[in-house]
Design a protein around this motif. Sequence first.
Motif, PDB file in Angstrom:
ATOM      1  N   LEU A 604       0.831  -1.204   0.000  1.00 40.19           N
ATOM      2  CA  LEU A 604       0.000   0.000   0.000  1.00 40.19           C
ATOM      3  C   LEU A 604       0.867   1.256   0.000  1.00 40.19           C
ATOM      4  O   LEU A 604       0.507   2.263  -0.627  1.00 40.19           O
ATOM      5  CB  LEU A 604      -0.934  -0.007   1.216  1.00 40.19           C
ATOM      6  CG  LEU A 604      -1.977  -1.138   1.247  1.00 40.19           C
ATOM      7  CD1 LEU A 604      -2.808  -1.064   2.517  1.00 40.19           C
ATOM      8  CD2 LEU A 604      -2.879  -1.082   0.025  1.00 40.19           C
ATOM      9  N   PHE A 605       2.002   1.198   0.697  1.00 38.66           N
ATOM     10  CA  PHE A 605       2.915   2.348   0.681  1.00 38.66           C
ATOM     11  C   PHE A 605       3.394   2.627  -0.743  1.00 38.66           C
ATOM     12  O   PHE A 605       3.405   3.784  -1.196  1.00 38.66           O
ATOM     13  CB  PHE A 605       4.122   2.087   1.590  1.00 38.66           C
ATOM     14  CG  PHE A 605       5.206   3.115   1.437  1.00 38.66           C
ATOM     15  CD1 PHE A 605       5.111   4.344   2.068  1.00 38.66           C
ATOM     16  CD2 PHE A 605       6.318   2.865   0.627  1.00 38.66           C
ATOM     17  CE1 PHE A 605       6.107   5.311   1.905  1.00 38.66           C
ATOM     18  CE2 PHE A 605       7.309   3.816   0.462  1.00 38.66           C
ATOM     19  CZ  PHE A 605       7.204   5.043   1.106  1.00 38.66           C
ATOM     20  N   TYR A 606       3.769   1.576  -1.464  1.00 37.25           N
ATOM     21  CA  TYR A 606       4.310   1.787  -2.809  1.00 37.25           C
ATOM     22  C   TYR A 606       3.214   2.115  -3.827  1.00 37.25           C
ATOM     23  O   TYR A 606       3.469   2.791  -4.824  1.00 37.25           O
ATOM     24  CB  TYR A 606       5.124   0.572  -3.250  1.00 37.25           C
ATOM     25  CG  TYR A 606       6.450   0.510  -2.522  1.00 37.25           C
ATOM     26  CD1 TYR A 606       7.417   1.482  -2.743  1.00 37.25           C
ATOM     27  CD2 TYR A 606       6.711  -0.483  -1.585  1.00 37.25           C
ATOM     28  CE1 TYR A 606       8.622   1.460  -2.059  1.00 37.25           C
ATOM     29  CE2 TYR A 606       7.910  -0.513  -0.896  1.00 37.25           C
ATOM     30  CZ  TYR A 606       8.863   0.464  -1.135  1.00 37.25           C
ATOM     31  OH  TYR A 606      10.045   0.444  -0.450  1.00 37.25           O
ATOM     32  N   TYR A 908      -8.310   0.445   1.260  1.00 40.98           N
ATOM     33  CA  TYR A 908      -7.435  -0.675   1.627  1.00 40.98           C
ATOM     34  C   TYR A 908      -6.581  -0.322   2.844  1.00 40.98           C
ATOM     35  O   TYR A 908      -6.269  -1.197   3.657  1.00 40.98           O
ATOM     36  CB  TYR A 908      -6.532  -1.046   0.449  1.00 40.98           C
ATOM     37  CG  TYR A 908      -7.270  -1.611  -0.742  1.00 40.98           C
ATOM     38  CD1 TYR A 908      -8.616  -1.959  -0.659  1.00 40.98           C
ATOM     39  CD2 TYR A 908      -6.630  -1.781  -1.968  1.00 40.98           C
ATOM     40  CE1 TYR A 908      -9.299  -2.457  -1.753  1.00 40.98           C
ATOM     41  CE2 TYR A 908      -7.309  -2.290  -3.071  1.00 40.98           C
ATOM     42  CZ  TYR A 908      -8.646  -2.619  -2.956  1.00 40.98           C
ATOM     43  OH  TYR A 908      -9.318  -3.116  -4.039  1.00 40.98           O
ATOM     44  N   GLU A 909      -6.238   0.972   2.963  1.00 39.80           N
ATOM     45  CA  GLU A 909      -5.467   1.394   4.144  1.00 39.80           C
ATOM     46  C   GLU A 909      -6.315   1.311   5.402  1.00 39.80           C
ATOM     47  O   GLU A 909      -5.804   0.961   6.480  1.00 39.80           O
ATOM     48  CB  GLU A 909      -4.945   2.817   3.931  1.00 39.80           C
ATOM     49  CG  GLU A 909      -3.815   2.889   2.915  1.00 39.80           C
ATOM     50  CD  GLU A 909      -3.390   4.311   2.606  1.00 39.80           C
ATOM     51  OE1 GLU A 909      -2.275   4.501   2.086  1.00 39.80           O
ATOM     52  OE2 GLU A 909      -4.175   5.253   2.872  1.00 39.80           O
ATOM     53  N   TRP A 910      -7.603   1.614   5.279  1.00 38.31           N
ATOM     54  CA  TRP A 910      -8.496   1.464   6.430  1.00 38.31           C
ATOM     55  C   TRP A 910      -8.566  -0.007   6.848  1.00 38.31           C
ATOM     56  O   TRP A 910      -8.511  -0.339   8.040  1.00 38.31           O
ATOM     57  CB  TRP A 910      -9.901   1.971   6.101  1.00 38.31           C
ATOM     58  CG  TRP A 910     -10.102   3.427   6.386  1.00 38.31           C
ATOM     59  CD1 TRP A 910     -10.138   4.449   5.504  1.00 38.31           C
ATOM     60  CD2 TRP A 910     -10.291   4.015   7.683  1.00 38.31           C
ATOM     61  NE1 TRP A 910     -10.343   5.651   6.148  1.00 38.31           N
ATOM     62  CE2 TRP A 910     -10.443   5.413   7.497  1.00 38.31           C
ATOM     63  CE3 TRP A 910     -10.337   3.496   8.980  1.00 38.31           C
ATOM     64  CZ2 TRP A 910     -10.641   6.299   8.556  1.00 38.31           C
ATOM     65  CZ3 TRP A 910     -10.549   4.382  10.037  1.00 38.31           C
ATOM     66  CH2 TRP A 910     -10.700   5.757   9.822  1.00 38.31           C
ATOM     67  N   ILE A 911      -8.702  -0.885   5.856  1.00 40.56           N
ATOM     68  CA  ILE A 911      -8.737  -2.314   6.171  1.00 40.56           C
ATOM     69  C   ILE A 911      -7.414  -2.738   6.794  1.00 40.56           C
ATOM     70  O   ILE A 911      -7.373  -3.484   7.783  1.00 40.56           O
ATOM     71  CB  ILE A 911      -9.027  -3.143   4.904  1.00 40.56           C
ATOM     72  CG1 ILE A 911     -10.413  -2.798   4.347  1.00 40.56           C
ATOM     73  CG2 ILE A 911      -8.930  -4.637   5.193  1.00 40.56           C
ATOM     74  CD1 ILE A 911     -10.734  -3.452   3.018  1.00 40.56           C
ATOM     75  N   GLN A 912      -6.314  -2.266   6.209  1.00 43.23           N
ATOM     76  CA  GLN A 912      -4.986  -2.601   6.721  1.00 43.23           C
ATOM     77  C   GLN A 912      -4.791  -2.080   8.138  1.00 43.23           C
ATOM     78  O   GLN A 912      -4.237  -2.764   8.993  1.00 43.23           O
ATOM     79  CB  GLN A 912      -3.908  -1.994   5.801  1.00 43.23           C
ATOM     80  CG  GLN A 912      -2.483  -2.193   6.289  1.00 43.23           C
ATOM     81  CD  GLN A 912      -2.054  -3.636   6.262  1.00 43.23           C
ATOM     82  OE1 GLN A 912      -2.451  -4.378   5.376  1.00 43.23           O
ATOM     83  NE2 GLN A 912      -1.280  -4.057   7.250  1.00 43.23           N
TER      84      GLN A 912
END
Length: 922
Positions: A604-606, A908-912
């Motif tokens: 997700l960072f990349y 996806y960041e929220w899920i992560q």
Amino acid sequence: MTLEMQLIQKKYFESLIIDRANQAPVQFLGHLYMDEQRSKETDLSYIRFSQGEVYFHNKDYEAAIFKWEKIHNELELWAKKNMADAYYELGLLSTAVDLYKSISSESLTLDTEVALQLFSIYNEQADLDFAAEVIKRAVYLNPDYPNVTKIARAFFENYRDWSSAIELAVNEAIRTEYLEWFDILINYVDEGFTQQIPPDYFSELLEVLYRVNPVRFEQLVVSFWNSYEGTEFYFSWISEIDRLFLSLELDPSATWPNVSAKYQETYFELVSGKYYINEISDIIPNLLTNWLILSDPVHSLFAATSVLAWNDIFEESFNATITEKAEQVLYDSKKDIANIERSLALFEEIVKWARDNEIEVDERLKWVVEKLSNPQKIRLLVAGMTGNGKSTFINSLLGGNIVAAPSSTVVLYSNGEEIQIDEITETTTREVPSLIDFAEWKEEETNNQQTSLIHFKLPSKFLIENQLTLMDIPDFDRSSYEAIKNNKNEELKFVHLVDGLLFVLTATTLFTDRERDLLLKIQELVPNLPIHFLLKTDAIYHEQEVTQMVEEIRVRISDQFPKAKIFPYSKHNKSSKQVKDLSEFIRVALNQNVRPEKRNQKLLFYIREALTYLLKRRVEVENEIVEEIIWKEDIVSKLNGANLQLSDLEKEKIKVIQNTYHTIKEDIKHDLKTTIPKLLRDCSALIKENSDFRKIHIELNHEMNERVQNYIQHTILPRFSKAIQGWIDMANEEFYQSQDYLEEMSESFNKMYGEQRLKLNCDFKVLEDWGRDASRLANGVQLENMNILNRQTPSQLVLKSAGKLFGTLRPNKTMLCNMYKKFIENGEYEKIAATISKQFILQFELFEKGLERDITMFYSEPFNVLQEVVEEEQQDIQDKKDALQQLKANPEKYLDPITLFNVRLRQYEWIQKETTHNPSFA
């Protein structure tokens, strides 16, 4: 049987013969008619009506009509209807229709029967518009009448009048609330017959169905959803169903799995980049609100994170109640173990979208993401301050003497069957002979400050046994902290790839404040990065001393890095145990960080880096286009200047070469005009006293021609040939000067282009043609014999006559000889010389006339090349101006998809985030 049913079935007569069932109706009614006729107050209408019915059933239609025509009581309108039925049976349809239309009744049953009969006739006659109008009126008047709606439906379906069939089904479903009609409509929707009807037409229908049967309601909603998808009413449908759900009093305990699935499918389609934000911004909030409310356990996590992600990017899209509910649903939902494939798919979508828009994602990011997709490798960053011996430690692990990472370079060492070194830059991947060569390249690239990735494959027992990849970055120094603090250390962007950091300490300094500050800043920029320490001892220490140093380091790091582990490593310890212990140390220290959720966090960072890169590239692309337009316009200006210079050069060479040739030609011409008269006069020496004066003029004429021919062949032509060869050599030199000039011009332009774009080659075949033509002229000039002395001038006539008269008399020969000599010596031969010169020079003048054309052909290819390049550049300039105009006119075409990719990433960041922080994930 009711009266209406008797009238419909034409069995009213049965009410008159109730007690006479065994008697023939015709006979009974006849007697009854006669009896009734005798009565003073008689009304025969009922009997006549009944008789008409009996005649009708017995197919005596004319008798029936005769009886019904005389009905004038309350049965008159039914009698008219029956008469029309009789005419219909007789095939007199026009008369039947007129009678049917003349009936105006207050009886709903009668009107319905009339309508049905008219419908039958129109249908039989294929008057479909009239048939449809009549059956619709029948349904409108009396929808409960037996079979009327069934007949109407069959008619509409048979003739594929789907709008009428849909209208019938909708109205009857709402009116009757029978599931049968809803099922019929579901079938119409599934067949696609409702696609052209605005969705709000079905709002009342859906409200009724929700109240009647929620299961069928969900089925019909999904059918409508699938049907409208991809049509002009798609967004209208979404808005309408959202409005409907928001208005319904939903059962909190109800589940809507199919609707929830459609909401999820629709949401992800809307944010896929196919639509501009202004097209969907008004739709999304209600859509997500309903999805959150209706979502079943399977979809609740995505519904909640979609709400939160959209609200993060588009603030105040939802009220606080909805966002709080989303957060609660996220907390309570069934947890979603980090789905790496989902993140990889998003990255691939971004890469494809970028490529479709003629922009490439940073090759380094693509390479890093590819490596993250491999779950087998553990990646360890080894770092340290300058002079701490980091490179020595790496070399000892890899079993070689490898050069340290050059500046602005990240090196990853992995196991390979043979040594292979690749450099991955922003735009490309290339093979590198060695790190020494690469370091030299880096020094030469003074303008390139971008970080390069070096993938160094080599056979390594340590790497393969530990399934390990080592990362090496340039040593930290005094300036590193400021660079990292100001976000100017690009190497750290790639540190997110690793699963842990092993920081090398020395026994002399142990752990300094500068090292602590540096690591804290790295930890701030790369959250959740496990940091551990390697104490490298170059001197020989006792075990107790080493233990004491480790404890001292542990005390120093305990506040900031309480979970950090410390491994003492001595270069003097060659035992396999130290290597084995190090392997175990790495495995234990990094084990937790290779879990799927950790890898997904890196992905997700990349992905975010890729989106940031594309936003930056958007600005860069616009600037690059502007710069390229300016550069190309300058090039076109230079090319046009070069074209003018070439034109001037061509004119100059035409002038020089033509003038030189013209001078040669004129010199020859002058020689001919001056020498030929002398040659002819010198022929006087040929006249002797013993000459035969009767033929002397013939002999002299022949000799004169011979002398002229010999002069031309042996003097003029050799001289011309030599002069022409010199002229060709001169032209050759001029041409080569031109070619050299054009080659310099080509080289100058090709340097500007950075490629071999221009090749300005002249056509030297022209010289070959000139040489061949000159040789032909020098060897092939043949002059006709001139009639020099045989011309019929007065003096010639006198000489000829004298020769014939006195030619045999000796005393007169002396006189004739002197006369001839004087005549020859004083003759005017300029016209003869001019004629010979003109005849000789003619072919050389023809050659001269073609010189300009030939020289133009010599330069034609460079002119063509320059013109072609100018046209290509002008077209390219216009294309780039158009592209720039589009970029400026429609920024949303580029920016909106990136924003929507960012929404999906945020989800996806929220899920992560929930995955990382919720203990149930461990």
